[in-house]
Design an enzyme around this catalytic site. Structure first.
Site, short mmCIF file in Angstrom:
data_model
loop_
_atom_site.label_atom_id
_atom_site.label_comp_id
_atom_site.label_asym_id
_atom_site.label_seq_id
_atom_site.Cartn_x
_atom_site.Cartn_y
_atom_site.Cartn_z
CD GLU A 108 -2.86 -1.29 2.31
OE1 GLU A 108 -2.26 -1.68 3.35
OE2 GLU A 108 -4.07 -1.05 2.28
CD GLU A 128 -3.30 -6.15 4.11
OE1 GLU A 128 -3.34 -6.93 3.14
OE2 GLU A 128 -2.69 -5.06 4.07
C1 3H9 Z 1 -1.32 -4.73 7.35
O1 3H9 Z 1 -0.38 -4.44 6.65
C2 3H9 Z 1 -2.50 -3.83 7.58
C3 3H9 Z 1 -2.56 -2.70 6.61
O2 3H9 Z 1 -3.27 -3.05 5.44
C4 3H9 Z 1 -3.33 -1.55 7.16
C5 3H9 Z 1 -2.75 -0.76 8.26
C6 3H9 Z 1 -3.53 0.47 8.63
N1 3H9 Z 1 4.61 -7.20 11.89
O3 3H9 Z 1 7.45 -15.13 8.97
P1 3H9 Z 1 8.86 -15.03 9.44
C7 3H9 Z 1 8.00 -11.06 12.29
S1 3H9 Z 1 -1.37 -6.21 8.16
C8 3H9 Z 1 5.37 -7.58 12.93
O4 3H9 Z 1 9.35 -16.09 10.36
P2 3H9 Z 1 9.80 -15.44 6.76
C9 3H9 Z 1 7.63 -12.49 12.62
O5 3H9 Z 1 6.75 -12.54 13.72
C10 3H9 Z 1 0.18 -6.99 7.76
N2 3H9 Z 1 6.21 -8.62 12.90
O6 3H9 Z 1 9.88 -14.87 8.23
C11 3H9 Z 1 8.97 -13.10 12.91
O7 3H9 Z 1 9.34 -12.71 14.23
P3 3H9 Z 1 10.24 -13.69 15.13
C12 3H9 Z 1 0.20 -7.54 6.39
C13 3H9 Z 1 6.28 -9.33 11.77
O8 3H9 Z 1 11.04 -15.03 6.09
C14 3H9 Z 1 9.89 -12.38 11.94
O9 3H9 Z 1 9.20 -11.18 11.55
N3 3H9 Z 1 1.41 -8.27 6.18
C15 3H9 Z 1 5.51 -9.00 10.65
O10 3H9 Z 1 9.39 -16.86 6.77
C16 3H9 Z 1 10.21 -13.17 10.70
O11 3H9 Z 1 8.98 -13.61 10.12
C17 3H9 Z 1 1.50 -9.57 6.46
O12 3H9 Z 1 0.56 -10.21 6.85
C18 3H9 Z 1 4.65 -7.89 10.73
N4 3H9 Z 1 3.89 -7.50 9.70
O13 3H9 Z 1 8.56 -14.68 6.09
C19 3H9 Z 1 2.85 -10.21 6.25
N5 3H9 Z 1 5.78 -9.90 9.67
O14 3H9 Z 1 11.51 -13.83 14.36
C20 3H9 Z 1 3.20 -11.07 7.41
C21 3H9 Z 1 6.71 -10.73 10.16
O15 3H9 Z 1 10.33 -12.93 16.40
N6 3H9 Z 1 4.52 -11.61 7.30
N7 3H9 Z 1 7.01 -10.41 11.42
O16 3H9 Z 1 9.44 -14.97 15.25
C22 3H9 Z 1 4.84 -12.66 6.51
O17 3H9 Z 1 4.03 -13.15 5.73
C23 3H9 Z 1 6.21 -13.22 6.62
O18 3H9 Z 1 6.75 -12.80 7.85
C24 3H9 Z 1 7.21 -12.80 5.51
C25 3H9 Z 1 8.62 -13.32 5.86
C26 3H9 Z 1 6.75 -13.41 4.18
C27 3H9 Z 1 7.28 -11.31 5.37
#
Ligand code: 3H9
Length: 693
Positions: A108, A128
């Site tokens: 976004e 999301e």
């Molecule tokens: C959003 O964006 C709302 C908006 O539309 C509107 C706002 C107004 N935040 O998955 P991993 C941490 S909603 C905080 O093991 P990978 C995760 O907990 C969001 N922390 O790595 C982990 O911590 P730890 C929309 C986050 O390489 C570490 O990062 N976005 C977030 O297998 C590593 O993560 C999503 O839903 C976050 N957003 O995969 C994306 N994301 O090491 C969510 C990750 O302490 N994320 N962490 O356990 C993912 O899909 C995967 O993390 C990603 C990397 C593909 C990025």
């Protein structure tokens, strides 16, 4: 280079400012990141030498979304909307340079930049929905303006990650470049924009695609109908659809208002709380307090599997898919051939659907060595026993493996309920023995219970967890007890379901309640699918249980066209008047009088007893944390993720309520409902499962 704050810096390269975010692990849009962008953009705009701006990230990825850990907390720092307004309103072109995954709020932010340059390996998406949310920073209004409403509907309701080439094709990325050249090419691209005097393109102004879909409500009606099964029970997909509808039918600013309102409703609801909880639970599960990530592991280069039945074959496929050579051993040629044929047929089937190529099938089959000789497993690094559930047979196999498999190898059992310690005792090396409880079908189900015996060595545990990750499973480390975590809790539900039937609820009443709760099917439909005759022996059958009576009548489930339900030729289940009569007669013979059982009682007896058992599991230290139990239930038993898992669900309804209901049932129905000590303690302390550390 100027440091904007701890996570952002600005470098001026001639006439271009490069704003770099560096907030590991995934550059999520925390308050610091938002401030960094806002201040960095302001500085670049104020600098008269600067003619254009590149927004780029350090580390493994572009912004992966809003910072989920900030959700539900009081707002800090500038809002994301202010940050986006500053970028979009910049009088100088702003170009996003994307690598890794631009997800959610990350995409976004990229969509308010005037152009997007992406590395070849980059991906983007709006996931999301998987957190029970919708893109709340303009994503639902801007995305359809680029890709059109039909593709936008797919993207926001699936949360799929789109590769760079496909994203470019859809118009989401303007340029795709070599990974190593991203920064330089993005700078060059801004210069081209300036040289060609290209307009500062604002996605919000692109109305052609949304206007073309206006007045065509069938687009949405058809989409809802086609996906009704997939979306059943979830709030977020419908909310996402409504936002895309708003993008089509309303001016941009009005659409944004709809998006904001629906986003906040989801954010404040229990479904999103559950799905966000699950996001962290499914990552936490890998974290083993006494077996840290740096524990030495065993290099698994060759795996032996004992038993080429349904489980053995399914387990083998997981390893073959990951490129690990497998020797599969059976006792008879016919069984071995059948097992190998089934694996091949499964692969051919997948290939016929276009999910893998014929070459992939050959490559995987080439890694498989069928054998009738256990001796072939001598040099395996891991042997997984997958024969039927019989302690004597398993002990015999482990005794043999102990003698012939090299020292240092892991000896694993796929038992779903037997005592792993007892199996380990059949060897001279119990430290090498572990349970790897795959779920059926093992090539499909995500869950793996890794069962730690009293003497299992830490490297054996760590290696098993790493292997699980490598083959795409989600693994929970559990302790030895009958049924481990999943089946132990399931046994409670099964027992109550059987009792309820004798008290007056019919199988379809119970199934309906659990289906409406969100399970894919209830226990009786499940039995019909699995076959009522699992473990049933005709010669020993004495009409002692309903199941025996049904099996004796050849009502053995879907495969015989009748079980608890009647089936038409197409596996459609209908409540069976015959079974209803059998139940009434059987209950009468047991001296039971039929009563009306409420839906609430069905739900509470089936689910609260599971929660109570989960509490006992925690009390006994058989699961590391409550959230691990939830991960087991979501991945192994179809617990609806929008309810988090049984332990999270208990926290949301209130442990005091669960305890009170258990005590009531205990008073009227007896000891099956005796509350776990941990449940009593937590209620007394006003705490929740989620408070346990
Ligand atoms: C959003 O964006 C709302 C908006 O539309 C509107 C706002 C107004 N935040 O998955 P991993 C941490 S909603 C905080 O093991 P990978 C995760 O907990 C969001 N922390 O790595 C982990 O911590 P730890 C929309 C986050 O390489 C570490 O990062 N976005 C977030 O297998 C590593 O993560 C999503 O839903 C976050 N957003 O995969 C994306 N994301 O090491 C969510 C990750 O302490 N994320 N962490 O356990 C993912 O899909 C995967 O993390 C990603 C990397 C593909 C990025």
């Amino acid at each position: 280079m100027t440091a904007i704050n701890a996570v952002a810096d600005l470098a001026i390269e001639g006439d271009i400012a490069v704003l770099t975010l560096n907030s590991p692990p995934v550059n999520a849009l925390s308050a610091a990141v938002r401030s960094g962008i806002l201040d960095g953009i302001a500085l670049a705009i104020a600098d008269s030498k600067v003619k254009g701006i590149v927004l780029i990230c350090a580390g493994k990825t572009f912004i992966a979304g809003a910072d989920i850990t900030e959700f539900g907390k009081p707002p800090l720092g500038p809002s994301l909307a202010d940050v986006q307004a500053a970028i979009e309103g910049s009088p100088k072109p702003v170009v996003a340079a994307i690598h890794g995954t631009a997800l959610g709020g990350g995409l976004e932010v990229a969509l308010v930049c005037h152009y997007r340059v992406a590395a070849k390996s980059a991906k983007c998406g709006l996931p999301e929905v998987n957190l029970g949310l919708l893109p709340g920073a303009g994503g639902t209004q801007r995305l359809p303006r680029i890709v059109g409403p039909a593709k936008a509907l797919d993207m926001v309701t699936s949360g799929a990650h789109i590769g760079a080439a496909a994203a470019a094709e859809m118009g989401l990325f303007d340029v795709v470049t070599d990974d190593a050249a991203l920064r330089a090419d993005a700078i060059a691209f801004v210069r081209q924009v300036n040289a060609g005097q290209r307009p500062l393109r604002k996605v919000r102004d692109l109305n052609e695609k949304v206007e073309a879909a206006r007045g065509k409500p069938e687009l949405f009606a058809d989409f809802r109908r086609a996906n009704a099964r997939r979306f059943r029970g979830f709030d977020a997909p419908e909310y996402n659809i409504r936002c895309i509808e708003a993008a089509v039918n309303l001016p941009f600013d009005e659409g944004m208002k709809v998006e904001r309102k629906l986003f906040l409703e989801l954010m404040n609801g229990t479904q999103s709380a559950a799905q966000r909880y699950y996001f962290f639970a499914s990552r936490q599960v890998w974290n083993l307090p006494d077996v840290p990530a740096d524990t030495p592991t065993i290099d698994v280069k060759k795996v032996g599997i004992v038993g080429a039945g349904t489980m053995g074959g399914g387990i083998a496929m997981n390893l073959l898919n990951a490129g690990v050579p497998v020797v599969i051993v059976e006792t008879a040629q016919e069984a071995l051939d059948r097992g190998v044929r089934t694996i091949r047929a499964n692969y051919d089937n997948t290939a016929s659907k276009g999910r893998i190529t014929a070459a992939d099938v050959d490559k995987r089959m080439a890694l498989l060595t069928p054998s009738l000789d256990l001796g072939q497993l001598a040099d395996a690094d891991l042997v997984i026993e997958a024969v039927y559930e019989n302690m004597d047979v398993k002990k015999d196999i482990f005794g043999k493996l102990d003698k012939l498999v090299k020292q240092g190898a892991i000896l694993a059992t796929n038992t779903s309920a037997l005592d792993v310690n007892e199996i380990a005792c059949a060897t001279s090396r119990p430290e090498a023995v572990i349970g790897l409880h795959f779920f059926s079908p093992a090539n499909v189900m995500k869950l793996l219970e890794v069962v730690r015996g009293d003497k299992t060595a830490k490297p054996v545990i760590r290696t098993s967890m790493e292997l699980a990750r490598k083959i795409g499973k989600i693994a929970a480390l559990v302790g030895v007890c009958p049924g481990f975590v999943g089946n132990r809790m399931l046994a409670q539900r099964q027992r109550e379901a059987q009792k309820l039937v004798l008290e007056g609820a019919l199988p379809w009443d119970i199934d309906r309640v659990l289906y409406n709760f969100g399970f894919p099917m209830g226990p009786f439909a499940m039995s019909d699918l699995a076959g009522l005759d699992l473990g049933w022996i005709r010669e020993k059958s004495s009409s002692a249980t309903l199941r025996e009576i049904l099996c004796e009548m050849d009502r053995r489930g879907q495969k015989t066209g009748a079980g608890y339900y009647d089936y038409d030729g197409k596996r459609n289940a209908k409540p069976s008047p015959v079974v209803e009569q059998i139940i009434r007669d059987f209950a009468a013979r047991q001296g039971k009088t039929s009563r009306v059982v409420s839906e609430q009682e069905i739900l509470e007896r089936c689910v609260y007893t599971m929660i109570n058992e989960g509490a006992k599991i925690l009390e006994e230290g058989k699961a590391i944390r409550a959230s691990d139990i939830d991960v087991v239930w979501v991945n192994g038993y179809g617990w609806p993720v929008y309810r988090g898992g049984p332990m999270f669900y208990a926290d949301t309804i209130g442990l005091d309520k669960v305890l009170a209901a258990m005590k009531n049932f205990e008073a009227t129905l007896g000891a099956d409902f005796k509350p776990a000590r941990l449940l009593e303690d937590l209620v007394a302390q006003g705490r929740k499962f989620g408070d346990l550390k």
